[in-house]
Design a protein around this motif. Structure first.
Motif, PDB file in Angstrom:
ATOM      1  N   THR A  32       0.818  -1.224   0.000  1.00 23.53           N
ATOM      2  CA  THR A  32       0.000   0.000   0.000  1.00 23.53           C
ATOM      3  C   THR A  32       0.849   1.271   0.000  1.00 23.53           C
ATOM      4  O   THR A  32       0.364   2.328  -0.380  1.00 23.53           O
ATOM      5  N   GLY A  33       2.114   1.155   0.415  1.00 25.25           N
ATOM      6  CA  GLY A  33       2.999   2.325   0.372  1.00 25.25           C
ATOM      7  C   GLY A  33       3.105   2.867  -1.052  1.00 25.25           C
ATOM      8  O   GLY A  33       3.220   4.075  -1.272  1.00 25.25           O
ATOM      9  N   ALA A  34       3.036   1.953  -2.038  1.00 26.90           N
ATOM     10  CA  ALA A  34       3.146   2.350  -3.444  1.00 26.90           C
ATOM     11  C   ALA A  34       2.007   3.301  -3.838  1.00 26.90           C
ATOM     12  O   ALA A  34       2.178   4.159  -4.708  1.00 26.90           O
ATOM     13  N   LEU A  35       0.853   3.161  -3.191  1.00 28.14           N
ATOM     14  CA  LEU A  35      -0.291   4.027  -3.504  1.00 28.14           C
ATOM     15  C   LEU A  35       0.001   5.459  -3.038  1.00 28.14           C
ATOM     16  O   LEU A  35      -0.230   6.426  -3.769  1.00 28.14           O
ATOM     17  N   TYR A  36       0.515   5.570  -1.801  1.00 28.73           N
ATOM     18  CA  TYR A  36       0.864   6.902  -1.276  1.00 28.73           C
ATOM     19  C   TYR A  36       2.012   7.503  -2.094  1.00 28.73           C
ATOM     20  O   TYR A  36       2.050   8.707  -2.329  1.00 28.73           O
ATOM     21  N   ARG A  37       2.920   6.643  -2.501  1.00 34.68           N
ATOM     22  CA  ARG A  37       4.044   7.123  -3.306  1.00 34.68           C
ATOM     23  C   ARG A  37       3.573   7.663  -4.654  1.00 34.68           C
ATOM     24  O   ARG A  37       4.128   8.635  -5.178  1.00 34.68           O
ATOM     25  N   SER A  38       2.546   7.035  -5.244  1.00 34.31           N
ATOM     26  CA  SER A  38       2.042   7.497  -6.544  1.00 34.31           C
ATOM     27  C   SER A  38       1.421   8.882  -6.413  1.00 34.31           C
ATOM     28  O   SER A  38       1.632   9.752  -7.265  1.00 34.31           O
ATOM     29  N   THR A  63      -6.085  12.694 -10.052  1.00 32.33           N
ATOM     30  CA  THR A  63      -5.273  11.508  -9.775  1.00 32.33           C
ATOM     31  C   THR A  63      -6.129  10.250  -9.905  1.00 32.33           C
ATOM     32  O   THR A  63      -7.167  10.133  -9.254  1.00 32.33           O
ATOM     33  N   LYS A  64      -5.673   9.333 -10.763  1.00 32.98           N
ATOM     34  CA  LYS A  64      -6.325   8.020 -10.812  1.00 32.98           C
ATOM     35  C   LYS A  64      -5.236   6.995 -10.493  1.00 32.98           C
ATOM     36  O   LYS A  64      -4.222   6.923 -11.200  1.00 32.98           O
ATOM     37  N   VAL A  65      -5.427   6.260  -9.400  1.00 35.15           N
ATOM     38  CA  VAL A  65      -4.427   5.257  -9.026  1.00 35.15           C
ATOM     39  C   VAL A  65      -5.041   3.877  -9.201  1.00 35.15           C
ATOM     40  O   VAL A  65      -6.159   3.625  -8.759  1.00 35.15           O
ATOM     41  N   GLU A  66      -4.299   2.994  -9.860  1.00 37.90           N
ATOM     42  CA  GLU A  66      -4.782   1.620 -10.043  1.00 37.90           C
ATOM     43  C   GLU A  66      -3.655   0.642  -9.721  1.00 37.90           C
ATOM     44  O   GLU A  66      -2.486   0.958  -9.904  1.00 37.90           O
ATOM     45  N   ILE A  67      -4.074  -0.539  -9.279  1.00 39.86           N
ATOM     46  CA  ILE A  67      -3.101  -1.600  -9.044  1.00 39.86           C
ATOM     47  C   ILE A  67      -3.411  -2.727 -10.012  1.00 39.86           C
ATOM     48  O   ILE A  67      -4.577  -3.092 -10.183  1.00 39.86           O
ATOM     49  N   LYS A  68      -2.383  -3.247 -10.656  1.00 38.39           N
ATOM     50  CA  LYS A  68      -2.587  -4.420 -11.518  1.00 38.39           C
ATOM     51  C   LYS A  68      -1.557  -5.469 -11.123  1.00 38.39           C
ATOM     52  O   LYS A  68      -0.472  -5.130 -10.639  1.00 38.39           O
ATOM     53  N   PHE A  69      -1.899  -6.718 -11.324  1.00 37.84           N
ATOM     54  CA  PHE A  69      -0.948  -7.792 -11.017  1.00 37.84           C
ATOM     55  C   PHE A  69      -0.475  -8.385 -12.326  1.00 37.84           C
ATOM     56  O   PHE A  69      -1.263  -8.961 -13.080  1.00 37.84           O
ATOM     57  N   GLU A  73       3.022 -10.020  -9.996  1.00 41.36           N
ATOM     58  CA  GLU A  73       3.699  -8.933  -9.295  1.00 41.36           C
ATOM     59  C   GLU A  73       2.873  -7.653  -9.380  1.00 41.36           C
ATOM     60  O   GLU A  73       2.315  -7.338 -10.433  1.00 41.36           O
ATOM     61  N   GLN A  74       2.806  -6.938  -8.261  1.00 42.19           N
ATOM     62  CA  GLN A  74       2.027  -5.699  -8.258  1.00 42.19           C
ATOM     63  C   GLN A  74       2.702  -4.605  -9.072  1.00 42.19           C
ATOM     64  O   GLN A  74       3.893  -4.360  -8.928  1.00 42.19           O
ATOM     65  N   ARG A  75       1.922  -3.954  -9.929  1.00 42.76           N
ATOM     66  CA  ARG A  75       2.388  -2.741 -10.610  1.00 42.76           C
ATOM     67  C   ARG A  75       1.380  -1.655 -10.289  1.00 42.76           C
ATOM     68  O   ARG A  75       0.172  -1.924 -10.208  1.00 42.76           O
ATOM     69  N   VAL A  76       1.865  -0.439 -10.087  1.00 43.62           N
ATOM     70  CA  VAL A  76       0.952   0.644  -9.762  1.00 43.62           C
ATOM     71  C   VAL A  76       0.930   1.651 -10.909  1.00 43.62           C
ATOM     72  O   VAL A  76       1.971   1.990 -11.477  1.00 43.62           O
ATOM     73  N   PHE A  77      -0.296   2.075 -11.249  1.00 44.90           N
ATOM     74  CA  PHE A  77      -0.499   2.976 -12.380  1.00 44.90           C
ATOM     75  C   PHE A  77      -1.050   4.306 -11.883  1.00 44.90           C
ATOM     76  O   PHE A  77      -2.025   4.343 -11.138  1.00 44.90           O
ATOM     77  N   LEU A  78      -0.383   5.379 -12.309  1.00 42.13           N
ATOM     78  CA  LEU A  78      -0.847   6.724 -12.008  1.00 42.13           C
ATOM     79  C   LEU A  78      -1.349   7.327 -13.316  1.00 42.13           C
ATOM     80  O   LEU A  78      -0.575   7.449 -14.267  1.00 42.13           O
ATOM     81  N   ASN A  79      -2.632   7.651 -13.351  1.00 38.75           N
ATOM     82  CA  ASN A  79      -3.245   8.169 -14.586  1.00 38.75           C
ATOM     83  C   ASN A  79      -2.837   7.331 -15.800  1.00 38.75           C
ATOM     84  O   ASN A  79      -2.360   7.860 -16.801  1.00 38.75           O
TER      85      ASN A  79
END
Ligand code: DC
Length: 222
Positions: A32-38, A63-69, A73-79
């Motif tokens: 979840t840290g990756a979400l705050y980082r985005s 801001t649109k934050v998404e998580i994909k696996f 492996e988790q990847r985080v998408f910002l917009n």
């Protein structure tokens, strides 16, 4: 669905240990840290003044934050852009510590985190997973280690990655500053949930820490 919450300070080994445990149990690992980082990255890129409420609202509206696996492996998408690698800088770490103290930012990310736990068996790491995000989690672990020990590990990781710019003293000072910020904020401060098991990894190897966590999980989930 089963949820395992792992909370604790920066550098305690949460992500490495949680990833290994997730693999053994075939759960999804959520960082979840990756979400705050985005959000922090978006704040830096847009020059947002994080002390100004209107600017924070404007930032979140954009801001649109998404998580994909991807391959497990988790990847985080910002917009819609994969920012998983860009969010790992010291600048982003510091900004993440700042924006994560803002209640509207935390609310903004809450449903995304809960939705993942509703649909998957998860091992989720963060600061407030056992206390706020998933208070009903079947297993709650508070993973910690001394600041010196955490700084030493991070320093070694940096050296191994060829990064010789940061000194051990600087890393230790950053960790202490983030510990202070994360545990002294008014909203969802870092603290062990009352029903969590505290695991100190200061004197452990990675394998020993993973074994300890698996033992806690096995004792809680029959
Ligand atoms: O775990 P990390 O270092 O990637 O987290 C980055 C920052 O985000 C950290 O300073 C605290 C904050 N954070 C938080 O407040 N709540 C979470 N669940 C996860 C991270």
């Amino acid at each position: 669905m089963i949820s395992i919450a792992i909370d604790g300070p920066a550098g305690a080994g949460k992500s490495t240990i949680a990833k290994a445990v997730a693999k053994q149990l075939e759960y999804i690992y959520v960082d979840t840290g990756a979400l705050y980082r985005s959000i922090a990255l978006n704040a830096i890129n847009s020059g947002t003044n994080t002390d100004n409420e209107a600017e924070i609202n404007e930032l979140l509206n954009n801001t649109k934050v998404e998580i994909k696996f991807i391959n497990g492996e988790q990847r985080v998408f910002l917009n819609s852009q994969d920012v998983s690698d860009k969010i790992r800088t010291t600048e982003v770490s510091m900004m993440a510590s700042k924006v994560s103290a803002i209640a509207t930012v935390r609310d903004f990310l809450l449903e995304l985190q809960r939705g993942l736990a509703r649909e998957n068996n998860v091992i989720m790491d963060g600061r407030d997973i056992g206390t706020v995000v998933l208070p009903q989690a079947q297993v709650k672990i508070f993973l910690t280690a001394s600041a010196q020990c955490r700084a030493k590990r991070r320093y070694k990781d940096y050296l191994a990655a060829g990064n010789t710019q940061e000194s051990y003293e600087q890393i230790l000072a950053d960790i202490q500053q983030r510990d202070y910020n994360d545990s002294h904020r008014a909203v969802a401060p870092l603290k062990p949930a009352e029903d969590s098991v505290v695991v100190d990894t200061s004197d452990d190897t990675l394998e020993q820490s993973v074994e300890k966590i698996i033992a806690v999980v096995n004792s809680k989930i029959k």
